[in-house]
Write a protein that holds these residues in place. Sequence first.
Motif, PDB file in Angstrom:
ATOM      1  N   VAL A  13      86.927 -57.181  85.954  1.00 20.38           N
ATOM      2  CA  VAL A  13      88.099 -56.655  85.273  1.00 20.38           C
ATOM      3  C   VAL A  13      87.858 -56.470  83.651  1.00 20.38           C
ATOM      4  CG1 VAL A  13      90.421 -56.290  85.011  1.00 20.38           C
ATOM      5  CG2 VAL A  13      89.704 -57.048  87.207  1.00 20.38           C
ATOM      6  N   GLN A  14      88.105 -55.271  83.281  1.00 20.35           N
ATOM      7  CA  GLN A  14      87.762 -55.070  81.659  1.00 20.35           C
ATOM      8  C   GLN A  14      88.727 -54.244  81.159  1.00 20.35           C
ATOM      9  OE1 GLN A  14      83.968 -53.095  81.081  1.00 20.35           O
ATOM     10  NE2 GLN A  14      82.778 -55.146  81.443  1.00 20.35           N
ATOM     11  N   GLY A  15      89.843 -53.913  81.863  1.00 19.54           N
ATOM     12  CA  GLY A  15      91.051 -53.342  81.244  1.00 19.54           C
ATOM     13  C   GLY A  15      91.989 -52.790  82.305  1.00 19.54           C
ATOM     14  N   ARG A  16      92.796 -52.079  81.823  1.00 20.40           N
ATOM     15  CA  ARG A  16      94.086 -51.503  82.449  1.00 20.40           C
ATOM     16  C   ARG A  16      94.269 -50.057  82.004  1.00 20.40           C
ATOM     17  NH1 ARG A  16      96.731 -56.194  84.571  1.00 20.40           N
ATOM     18  NH2 ARG A  16      98.396 -54.910  85.656  1.00 20.40           N
ATOM     19  N   PHE A  17      94.842 -49.323  82.959  1.00 18.27           N
ATOM     20  CA  PHE A  17      95.110 -47.640  82.598  1.00 18.27           C
ATOM     21  C   PHE A  17      96.078 -47.159  83.533  1.00 18.27           C
ATOM     22  CE2 PHE A  17      92.745 -47.115  86.496  1.00 18.27           C
ATOM     23  CZ  PHE A  17      93.112 -46.035  86.831  1.00 18.27           C
ATOM     24  N   GLY A  18      96.804 -45.981  82.924  1.00 18.06           N
ATOM     25  CA  GLY A  18      97.737 -45.370  83.702  1.00 18.06           C
ATOM     26  C   GLY A  18      99.244 -45.774  83.347  1.00 18.06           C
ATOM     27  N   GLU A  19     100.102 -45.166  83.791  1.00 17.59           N
ATOM     28  CA  GLU A  19     101.589 -45.585  83.776  1.00 17.59           C
ATOM     29  C   GLU A  19     101.812 -46.966  84.118  1.00 17.59           C
ATOM     30  OE1 GLU A  19     105.903 -43.964  85.191  1.00 17.59           O
ATOM     31  OE2 GLU A  19     104.461 -43.073  85.956  1.00 17.59           O
ATOM     32  N   GLN A  20     102.604 -47.830  83.226  1.00 12.96           N
ATOM     33  CA  GLN A  20     102.876 -49.084  83.464  1.00 12.96           C
ATOM     34  C   GLN A  20     101.796 -50.019  83.678  1.00 12.96           C
ATOM     35  OE1 GLN A  20     106.927 -49.994  85.353  1.00 12.96           O
ATOM     36  NE2 GLN A  20     106.512 -47.925  86.438  1.00 12.96           N
ATOM     37  N   ASP A  21     100.311 -49.418  83.017  1.00 12.50           N
ATOM     38  CA  ASP A  21      99.330 -50.270  83.239  1.00 12.50           C
ATOM     39  C   ASP A  21      98.955 -50.940  84.596  1.00 12.50           C
ATOM     40  OD1 ASP A  21      98.597 -50.131  80.565  1.00 12.50           O
ATOM     41  OD2 ASP A  21      99.694 -52.111  80.194  1.00 12.50           O
ATOM     42  N   GLY A  25      99.371 -45.346  97.298  1.00 10.79           N
ATOM     43  CA  GLY A  25      99.328 -43.789  97.115  1.00 10.79           C
ATOM     44  C   GLY A  25      99.021 -43.398  95.614  1.00 10.79           C
ATOM     45  N   ALA A  26      98.103 -43.847  94.927  1.00 11.39           N
ATOM     46  CA  ALA A  26      97.974 -43.528  93.507  1.00 11.39           C
ATOM     47  C   ALA A  26      97.058 -42.361  93.205  1.00 11.39           C
ATOM     48  CB  ALA A  26      97.323 -44.965  92.908  1.00 11.39           C
ATOM     49  N   GLN A  27      96.979 -41.373  94.190  1.00 13.19           N
ATOM     50  CA  GLN A  27      96.071 -40.301  93.773  1.00 13.19           C
ATOM     51  C   GLN A  27      96.465 -39.469  92.460  1.00 13.19           C
ATOM     52  OE1 GLN A  27      98.155 -40.734  96.310  1.00 13.19           O
ATOM     53  NE2 GLN A  27      98.353 -38.760  97.413  1.00 13.19           N
ATOM     54  N   GLY A  28      97.830 -39.611  91.895  1.00 15.02           N
ATOM     55  CA  GLY A  28      98.065 -39.013  90.837  1.00 15.02           C
ATOM     56  C   GLY A  28      97.444 -39.809  89.295  1.00 15.02           C
ATOM     57  N   TYR A  29      96.796 -40.833  89.774  1.00 15.52           N
ATOM     58  CA  TYR A  29      96.275 -41.649  88.639  1.00 15.52           C
ATOM     59  C   TYR A  29      94.986 -41.125  88.315  1.00 15.52           C
ATOM     60  CZ  TYR A  29      99.922 -45.368  87.956  1.00 15.52           C
ATOM     61  OH  TYR A  29     101.117 -45.842  87.334  1.00 15.52           O
ATOM     62  N   ALA A  63      94.141 -39.773  84.951  1.00 18.27           N
ATOM     63  CA  ALA A  63      93.917 -41.056  83.681  1.00 18.27           C
ATOM     64  C   ALA A  63      92.893 -41.725  83.995  1.00 18.27           C
ATOM     65  CB  ALA A  63      95.291 -41.759  83.902  1.00 18.27           C
ATOM     66  N   ALA A  64      92.185 -41.782  85.153  1.00 17.70           N
ATOM     67  CA  ALA A  64      91.222 -42.699  85.428  1.00 17.70           C
ATOM     68  C   ALA A  64      89.860 -41.899  84.702  1.00 17.70           C
ATOM     69  CB  ALA A  64      90.775 -42.862  86.961  1.00 17.70           C
ATOM     70  N   ILE A  65      89.807 -40.520  84.940  1.00 14.28           N
ATOM     71  CA  ILE A  65      88.874 -39.830  84.307  1.00 14.28           C
ATOM     72  C   ILE A  65      88.988 -39.862  82.704  1.00 14.28           C
ATOM     73  CG2 ILE A  65      88.083 -37.270  84.116  1.00 14.28           C
ATOM     74  CD1 ILE A  65      89.331 -36.843  86.842  1.00 14.28           C
ATOM     75  N   ALA A  66      90.364 -39.866  82.133  1.00 15.73           N
ATOM     76  CA  ALA A  66      90.189 -39.896  80.816  1.00 15.73           C
ATOM     77  C   ALA A  66      89.559 -41.228  80.332  1.00 15.73           C
ATOM     78  CB  ALA A  66      91.605 -39.712  80.281  1.00 15.73           C
ATOM     79  N   ALA A  67      89.742 -42.187  81.081  1.00 15.46           N
ATOM     80  CA  ALA A  67      89.535 -43.720  80.815  1.00 15.46           C
ATOM     81  C   ALA A  67      88.003 -43.972  80.896  1.00 15.46           C
ATOM     82  CB  ALA A  67      90.182 -44.800  81.680  1.00 15.46           C
ATOM     83  N   GLY A  68      87.234 -42.874  81.459  1.00 19.78           N
ATOM     84  CA  GLY A  68      85.758 -42.880  81.393  1.00 19.78           C
ATOM     85  C   GLY A  68      85.132 -43.530  82.781  1.00 19.78           C
ATOM     86  N   ALA A  69      85.746 -43.488  83.874  1.00 20.97           N
ATOM     87  CA  ALA A  69      85.433 -43.960  85.061  1.00 20.97           C
ATOM     88  C   ALA A  69      84.374 -42.973  85.678  1.00 20.97           C
ATOM     89  CB  ALA A  69      86.543 -44.091  86.194  1.00 20.97           C
ATOM     90  N   GLU A  92      95.007 -42.889  99.157  1.00 18.93           N
ATOM     91  CA  GLU A  92      94.955 -41.635  99.632  1.00 18.93           C
ATOM     92  C   GLU A  92      94.362 -40.399  98.695  1.00 18.93           C
ATOM     93  OE1 GLU A  92      99.209 -41.136 100.095  1.00 18.93           O
ATOM     94  OE2 GLU A  92      99.482 -42.912 101.136  1.00 18.93           O
ATOM     95  N   ILE A  93      94.535 -39.260  99.154  1.00 21.37           N
ATOM     96  CA  ILE A  93      93.883 -38.152  98.418  1.00 21.37           C
ATOM     97  C   ILE A  93      94.913 -37.021  98.931  1.00 21.37           C
ATOM     98  CG2 ILE A  93      92.242 -37.403 100.147  1.00 21.37           C
ATOM     99  CD1 ILE A  93      90.512 -36.390  97.937  1.00 21.37           C
ATOM    100  N   SER A  94      95.129 -36.225  97.731  1.00 21.46           N
ATOM    101  CA  SER A  94      95.898 -35.110  97.791  1.00 21.46           C
ATOM    102  C   SER A  94      94.859 -33.711  97.493  1.00 21.46           C
ATOM    103  CB  SER A  94      97.091 -34.945  97.084  1.00 21.46           C
ATOM    104  OG  SER A  94      98.103 -35.959  97.541  1.00 21.46           O
ATOM    105  N   GLU A  95      95.479 -32.605  97.693  1.00 15.77           N
ATOM    106  CA  GLU A  95      94.583 -31.351  97.603  1.00 15.77           C
ATOM    107  C   GLU A  95      94.033 -31.446  96.443  1.00 15.77           C
ATOM    108  OE1 GLU A  95      93.263 -27.251  96.969  1.00 15.77           O
ATOM    109  OE2 GLU A  95      94.831 -28.287  95.944  1.00 15.77           O
ATOM    110  N   PRO A  96      94.500 -31.556  95.184  1.00 12.12           N
ATOM    111  CA  PRO A  96      93.969 -31.321  93.813  1.00 12.12           C
ATOM    112  C   PRO A  96      92.856 -32.151  93.456  1.00 12.12           C
ATOM    113  CG  PRO A  96      96.425 -31.291  93.690  1.00 12.12           C
ATOM    114  CD  PRO A  96      95.867 -31.863  94.980  1.00 12.12           C
ATOM    115  N   GLN A  97      92.957 -33.344  93.994  1.00 15.85           N
ATOM    116  CA  GLN A  97      91.784 -34.449  93.528  1.00 15.85           C
ATOM    117  C   GLN A  97      90.425 -34.211  93.689  1.00 15.85           C
ATOM    118  OE1 GLN A  97      94.833 -35.899  95.017  1.00 15.85           O
ATOM    119  NE2 GLN A  97      95.455 -35.834  92.858  1.00 15.85           N
TER     120      GLN A  97
END
Length: 249
Positions: free
Chosen positions: A121-129, A176-180, A183-189, A196-201
């Motif tokens: 683990v090197q960091g946190r991201f997203g709402e409420q970390d 169910g964190a597909q909405g993150y 933020a993961a893309i923006a964090a450089g992952a 889970e996955i929804s249609e947009p991902q």
Amino acid sequence: MIHRDEFGAQVHALLEADRFRDYGPNGLQVEGRPEIRKLVSGVTASLALIEAAAREGADAILVHHGLFWRGQDGRVTGWMKRRLQVLLGHEINLYAYHLPLDAHPQWGNNAQLGLKLKLSVQGRFGEQDLGFLGVPAQPLTVAALSALLQYRLGRAPVVVEGDGRPIRRVAWCTGGAQGYFEAAIAAGADAFLTGEISEPQAHYARETGVAYFACGHHATERFGAAALGSHLAERFGLEHQFIDIDNPA
């Protein structure tokens, strides 16, 4: 042995539950007998888990998904009546911790999943970390990470491969964190793991090149309650048993 109120206060403090904006109440959801000697942990307060805990003589159940959620109509009928009937009939305390159990840096779902996958683990991201960022011991291919996930979780993930880049930086958030994903893309992952996955991902993965792994909501959240339950049992001198009720979701 520990009193139910002391147990609840200790767990609440350990998980820093009051700092989270959550979808339901964290802590004691159903009051049972005053003293706790045997603790059962599980993912969800389903009827199957509650009945299994009653058969095992549990004084308390600790879960990630409790009974009460924002937006419910509050009537005690049907499945809610049956679950509460068993809990109250056997005087079993029910404790539920949702986002606090996702987020805890040692006993939480994300921390425990990272340990299973040997991600540093090197960091946190997203709402409420809630999201975690980390690195594998060496870069992985999409196929290698998929195989590792299947081995550790017991089921094959749904994979959208992205551009096939070597995976050097992984972002993950259980359930169910597909909405993150954004933020993961923006964090450089290079890859994002969740339940889970929804249609947009699928489109985001193809358009950004970041691989997406949907590994199962239940499958990714099996480890936090078990680890926390074991820790609490050792800390308070309790008998503990993790009961896994299979769920294909």
